[in-house]
Design a protein around this motif. Structure first.
Motif, mmCIF file in Angstrom:
data_model
loop_
_atom_site.group_PDB
_atom_site.id
_atom_site.type_symbol
_atom_site.label_atom_id
_atom_site.label_comp_id
_atom_site.label_asym_id
_atom_site.label_seq_id
_atom_site.Cartn_x
_atom_site.Cartn_y
_atom_site.Cartn_z
ATOM 1 N N PRO A 153 0.808 -1.228 0.000
ATOM 2 C CA PRO A 153 0.000 0.000 0.000
ATOM 3 C C PRO A 153 0.837 1.271 0.000
ATOM 4 C CG PRO A 153 -0.916 -1.604 1.534
ATOM 5 C CD PRO A 153 0.407 -2.151 1.084
ATOM 6 N N ALA A 154 1.980 1.252 0.670
ATOM 7 C CA ALA A 154 2.825 2.448 0.708
ATOM 8 C C ALA A 154 3.337 2.796 -0.685
ATOM 9 C CB ALA A 154 3.988 2.238 1.670
ATOM 10 N N GLU A 155 3.701 1.767 -1.450
ATOM 11 C CA GLU A 155 4.164 1.987 -2.817
ATOM 12 C C GLU A 155 3.036 2.593 -3.665
ATOM 13 O OE1 GLU A 155 6.551 -0.765 -5.914
ATOM 14 O OE2 GLU A 155 4.566 -1.537 -5.371
ATOM 15 N N LEU A 156 1.846 2.053 -3.523
ATOM 16 C CA LEU A 156 0.704 2.556 -4.290
ATOM 17 C C LEU A 156 0.399 4.008 -3.921
ATOM 18 C CD1 LEU A 156 -1.451 -0.664 -4.010
ATOM 19 C CD2 LEU A 156 -0.632 0.311 -6.168
ATOM 20 N N ARG A 157 0.431 4.316 -2.642
ATOM 21 C CA ARG A 157 0.156 5.697 -2.225
ATOM 22 C C ARG A 157 1.281 6.628 -2.677
ATOM 23 N NH1 ARG A 157 -4.340 6.573 0.231
ATOM 24 N NH2 ARG A 157 -5.466 4.832 1.198
ATOM 25 N N GLY A 158 2.454 6.068 -2.817
ATOM 26 C CA GLY A 158 3.547 6.867 -3.363
ATOM 27 C C GLY A 158 3.250 7.310 -4.788
ATOM 28 N N TRP A 159 2.620 6.435 -5.572
ATOM 29 C CA TRP A 159 2.261 6.814 -6.947
ATOM 30 C C TRP A 159 1.122 7.833 -6.961
ATOM 31 C CZ3 TRP A 159 2.810 1.007 -8.027
ATOM 32 C CH2 TRP A 159 4.101 0.729 -8.484
ATOM 33 N N LEU A 160 0.247 7.795 -5.973
ATOM 34 C CA LEU A 160 -0.776 8.837 -5.884
ATOM 35 C C LEU A 160 -0.135 10.198 -5.645
ATOM 36 C CD1 LEU A 160 -3.656 7.208 -3.777
ATOM 37 C CD2 LEU A 160 -3.669 7.729 -6.226
ATOM 38 N N ALA A 161 0.985 10.176 -4.935
ATOM 39 C CA ALA A 161 1.676 11.439 -4.632
ATOM 40 C C ALA A 161 2.596 11.880 -5.759
ATOM 41 C CB ALA A 161 2.479 11.285 -3.339
ATOM 42 N N SER A 162 3.215 10.897 -6.446
ATOM 43 C CA SER A 162 4.183 11.254 -7.487
ATOM 44 C C SER A 162 4.367 10.076 -8.433
ATOM 45 C CB SER A 162 5.529 11.621 -6.850
ATOM 46 O OG SER A 162 6.496 11.872 -7.841
ATOM 47 N N THR A 163 4.018 10.268 -9.687
ATOM 48 C CA THR A 163 4.193 9.223 -10.690
ATOM 49 C C THR A 163 5.574 9.333 -11.321
ATOM 50 O OG1 THR A 163 3.092 10.704 -12.246
ATOM 51 C CG2 THR A 163 1.752 8.964 -11.272
ATOM 52 N N PRO A 164 6.024 8.278 -12.004
ATOM 53 C CA PRO A 164 7.334 8.336 -12.668
ATOM 54 C C PRO A 164 7.401 9.483 -13.672
ATOM 55 C CG PRO A 164 6.547 6.070 -12.573
ATOM 56 C CD PRO A 164 5.412 6.933 -12.107
ATOM 57 N N ALA A 165 8.578 9.989 -13.886
ATOM 58 C CA ALA A 165 8.787 11.100 -14.824
ATOM 59 C C ALA A 165 8.219 10.746 -16.189
ATOM 60 C CB ALA A 165 10.278 11.407 -14.935
ATOM 61 N N GLY A 166 7.474 11.684 -16.758
ATOM 62 C CA GLY A 166 6.891 11.471 -18.076
ATOM 63 C C GLY A 166 5.470 10.960 -18.056
ATOM 64 N N ILE A 167 4.967 10.594 -16.867
ATOM 65 C CA ILE A 167 3.602 10.062 -16.753
ATOM 66 C C ILE A 167 2.834 10.903 -15.744
ATOM 67 C CG2 ILE A 167 2.200 8.085 -16.071
ATOM 68 C CD1 ILE A 167 4.442 6.267 -16.990
ATOM 69 N N ASP A 168 1.688 11.392 -16.166
ATOM 70 C CA ASP A 168 0.836 12.185 -15.286
ATOM 71 C C ASP A 168 -0.175 11.294 -14.574
ATOM 72 O OD1 ASP A 168 2.064 14.578 -16.048
ATOM 73 O OD2 ASP A 168 0.710 14.813 -17.771
ATOM 74 N N LEU A 169 -0.558 11.702 -13.388
ATOM 75 C CA LEU A 169 -1.603 10.980 -12.645
ATOM 76 C C LEU A 169 -2.961 11.468 -13.151
ATOM 77 C CD1 LEU A 169 -2.066 8.915 -10.310
ATOM 78 C CD2 LEU A 169 -2.413 10.903 -8.828
ATOM 79 N N ASP A 170 -3.413 10.883 -14.257
ATOM 80 C CA ASP A 170 -4.711 11.257 -14.801
ATOM 81 C C ASP A 170 -5.796 10.426 -14.128
ATOM 82 O OD1 ASP A 170 -4.520 8.742 -16.045
ATOM 83 O OD2 ASP A 170 -3.824 9.612 -17.931
#
Length: 813
Positions: free
Chosen positions: A631-648
């Motif tokens: 879950p921590a990894e997933l919430r990390g993506w909610l906060a910041s996605t890899p460079a070049g990819i937007d959290l749409d």
């Protein structure tokens, strides 16, 4: 429980066609009356040889029926049929009725956009839905022109099959159409955002909900460009101009199919207007769908099958031509590769089931029976066989035959025999052997390499023997380099000297068969696959592996090894036909402990090593989200996605759904996420996430959707079913396994048609992988009191489960 309506028998259709000639329909629809129903006044003018018949009608209530000047008693209406005693010569029927707006994607579907509260309507008359919109003789071979008049709210735009005018606010008048089958009639109405263009004298249009107008505007140039390119190529191939006036493409909400080829006004599911970033695969899928529906304007619309069991002609022809046109004249010259990923196994799986059927000549006794064969065989297998035929005949003969067919039966109906005769007249020679072997015999041959004996073996299906020859390319890897050779198979065994470490049979889909790689090839591919740059070969390798897994010749552990070696980011769209979904639903549940973590690590590595912002990086991130257990990894993506990819919106809900399945969020957070961005995608994914939570309340919500106690539209129905049965939640959902089989029959009373069968499949307890569940599924599928559509889906689900159990027994994890 049985359907409240009678399905049209083929014998009845033949009798009605012999009795009647329909001259015209005049249809007046009042869409402004209220939100749940609409007014429908239909005038049918027809000639008769004289005698009894019936008209199809499925109203909420009838206001008045007048036949040849006399009033008929509305109580004569019985199970969707109004009996008529016709007179010889001219007859006129006027039916004034109130009809239901529906939310199941059929008839006149009405939905409210959660983004702004606006309402939208579209018509989907396929198979037997037209009588819920207007009175009609609902069969494909009673074509007639339509004149449509619509009253709608003043701020709505209305589009139909023929060009229209808006003489005063809220009033829409449409020109008399070309002759149409009932299932092609449509009306699209609402405050749609509309874009206009023209090409070669053809007015073009696009429309979508106002809340996604920006996305439509962003895609309009690509959509119009592909439309123009496809028109030019189809005019070149057929030499017959598009004859239906305007060509409007309407992207509509909550559409069941990919699209529907209504002449003059094609309807598409509006997720094909991309509101989030998508991969190239999804853009190819949209392009080929667009070209598929355009091909239908000739094959299906100019000439329509006489009866439903020839519907494969429509779909197989449009599938082949649509993919060909997309590959030949649009920017998506790799379309055939994506088709290999998306469609091949759909057809092969269907062709191996107990419910398999011939491509053609199924002898469907009624419309309901015909609908069951509207599947991967009708589309993917039929298309593959037509592709083989075109290659064998050559374009000159193939298209000359098609043109002859269109010309002889223009605006009429025809059969498979009519088309075959046209090809034979064009120089194809006697096609009876081809027809018998490929079109009238069900089931695929299985072709395997016996490395030790240096032979390739062909085994026809025991239930459907046929003596088919196959000619295809074979890819051979020698010292890590791939080469191809052509192989012709005409008997049970064909010599083939193995001189390489890996052999892939028919990777480029030159024929139609279940192709099973030998064990040495599977082992070698774990080293070879990452270096394969030929995209067609990669697709062929994965299809060989998927076929081998399906027939129990390759283990889940081997598949995971191959995925880890070379993550299949070429085909990860959310569809059960794609590699990513297959991996998650079919392979990983049978794989050894730790497999999901291995796949996750491989996906993460791909995210980090693939060029930033590339579509393969996006696909890898999707796979990483779907396989994450942190879950921590997933919430990390909610906060910041890899460079070049937007959290749409798409990625945000992927993360939230995965958190829900892990029990790492709650209903309140999900409700807040919906409230913060209340769009159509969010509404569906909110349902998926809510029912994925590992709580009794979540599963009760899903079950209330299944039983109809909680009424939702079709997309949310699917989300509720697929979200309910999550791996790792078997104990929580165990009580619902028996309830599914006990309560499924009652769902006939709350839904019908397309979604009745879909709900059967969506809510099937797929995670209850046991012999007892399989036995119950088979027993209920054999219950003759259930509708055929339910029995068919149950049988197919049982077949999938049986194969998984066999794999578990053969390859214990």
């Amino acid at each position: 429980m049985s359907s409240p309506y009678q399905s049209l028998q083929r014998t009845e259709a033949v009798a009605r066609h012999e009795l009647l000639d329909v001259e015209e329909y005049d249809v007046r629809l009042d869409l402004a009356a209220d939100d749940s129903t609409f007014g429908s006044v239909t005038t049918i003018r027809f000639t008769s040889r004289g005698g009894p018949t019936f008209v199809d009608l499925k109203p909420v209530r009838v206001n008045e029926i007048r036949f040849n000047g006399s009033t008929l008693d509305a109580d004569l209406l019985d199970r969707g049929r109004l009996p008529l005693e016709t007179v010889e010569g001219h007859n006129e029927l006027v039916v004034d009725a109130v009809m239901p707006f529906r939310n199941d994607g059929e008839g006149l579907h009405r939905s409210t956009d959660p983004a702004d509260g606006e309402s939208y309507v579209y018509g989907m008359m396929f198979m037997d839905a037209a009588p819920s919109v207007f009175a009609c003789f609902d069969q494909p071979d009673l074509k007639a022109p339509y004149t449509v008049h619509v009253r709608a709210p003043r701020d709505w735009t209305v589009i139909a099959n023929a060009p229209g005018t808006n003489p005063e606010p809220g009033v829409w008048e449409f020109a008399r159409s070309q002759p149409l089958s009932t299932y092609f009639v449509t009306v699209v109405a609402g405050p749609y955002h509309v874009i206009h263009d023209q090409h070669d004298g053809i007015p073009l249009g696009l429309s979508a909900r106002k809340s996604i107008a920006g996305a439509l505007e962003a895609d309009a140039d690509e959509l119009f460009t592909m439309t123009k390119q496809s028109f030019d190529e189809l005019h070149r191939l057929f030499g017959i101009r598009y004859p239906f006036g305007n060509y409007h493409q309407a992207f509509v909400p909550e559409f069941n199919a990919g699209a529907m080829e209504n002449p003059g006004c094609v309807t598409f599911r509006d997720p094909l207007v991309f509101t989030s970033r998508v991969t190239r695969g999804m853009r190819i899928q949209r392009a080929s769908t667009l070209a598929h529906e355009m091909a239908h304007q000739w094959f299906g619309n100019i000439v329509t099958p006489k009866w439903w069991d020839d519907l494969w002609l429509n779909e197989s022809f449009a599938e082949y031509i649509g993919n060909r046109v997309t590959a030949d004249v649009t920017e998506y010259d790799d379309a055939w590769v994506d088709v290999a990923y998306a469609r091949r196994q759909w057809g092969l799986y269907a062709d191996q089931r107990p419910s398999s059927h011939p491509v053609a000549g199924n002898g469907a006794v009624d419309a309901t029976a015909a609908l069951q064969d509207f599947d991967g065989i009708s589309y993917a297998k039929g298309s593959s066989i037509l592709k083989q035929l075109a290659a064998s005949l050559g374009d000159e003969v193939f298209f000359a035959g098609a043109i002859d067919h269109f010309t002889r039966h223009r605006f009429g109906n025809a059969t498979m025999h009519d088309l075959l005769e046209s090809w034979e007249r064009a120089g194809a020679g006697d096609l009876s052997s081809f027809t018998s072997s490929w079109l009238r015999t069900a089931g695929p041959d299985t072709i395997v390499l016996d490395r030790g004996a240096n032979v390739v073996r062909r085994t026809p299906p025991a239930e459907h023997p046929a003596d088919r020859s196959h000619t295809f390319r074979v890819a051979v890897a020698t010292d890590g380099k791939w080469s191809t050779r052509t192989l012709t198979i005409e008997g049970p065994e064909t010599p083939f000297v193995v001189d390489g470490e890996a052999v892939v049979l028919d990777p480029y889909e030159d024929s139609w068969a279940v192709l099973v790689p030998d064990a040495d090839t599977v082992a070698q591919l774990k080293t070879l696959l990452p270096a394969v740059e030929d995209e067609g070969l990669r697709a062929g390798i994965w299809n060989n592996l998927r076929s081998a897994f399906h027939v129990g010749e390759v283990s889940a552990a081997d598949v995971v090894d191959l995925v880890v070696a070379s993550p299949p980011v070429e085909s990860t769209e959310d569809s059960k036909r794609r590699l990513g979904s297959w991996l998650l639903s079919d392979v990983l549940p049978l794989a050894p402990a730790g497999s999901i973590e291995r796949v996750h690590a491989a996906a993460l590595d791909k995210v980090g090593t693939t060029p930033a912002g590339s579509e393969h990086q996006l696909a890898a991130l999707r796979m990483a989200i779907s396989t994450s257990t942190d879950p921590a990894e997933l919430r990390g993506w909610l906060a910041s996605t890899p460079a070049g990819i937007d959290l749409d919106v798409d990625l945000r809900w992927r993360v939230l759904v995965r958190l829900a399945a892990l029990g790492a969020t709650d209903a309140a957070e999900l409700d807040d996420a919906l409230a913060a961005d209340p769009n159509g995608v969010s509404r569906v994914e909110h349902m998926r996430a809510r029912v994925s939570l590992p709580t009794p309340e979540a599963k009760e919500l899903a079950w209330s959707v299944f039983t109809g106690a909680h009424d939702v539209a079709n997309y949310e129905l699917e989300a509720a079913g697929l979200g309910m049965w999550r791996g790792g939640q078997e104990e929580l959902v165990a009580p619902y396994v028996d309830r599914y089989f006990d309560e499924l029959p009652a769902t006939v009373g709350v839904r019908s048609g397309w979604v009745l069968a879909d709900a059967t499949e969506f809510f099937f307890p797929a995670t209850s992988l046991s012999e007892s569940t399989l036995e119950r599924a088979r027993a209920l599928a054999a219950d003759a009191s259930l509708p055929l559509s339910v029995r068919r889906r149950l049988g197919d689900c049982a077949d999938d489960m049986a194969r998984k159990l066999q794999s578990r027994h053969a390859f214990p994890a």
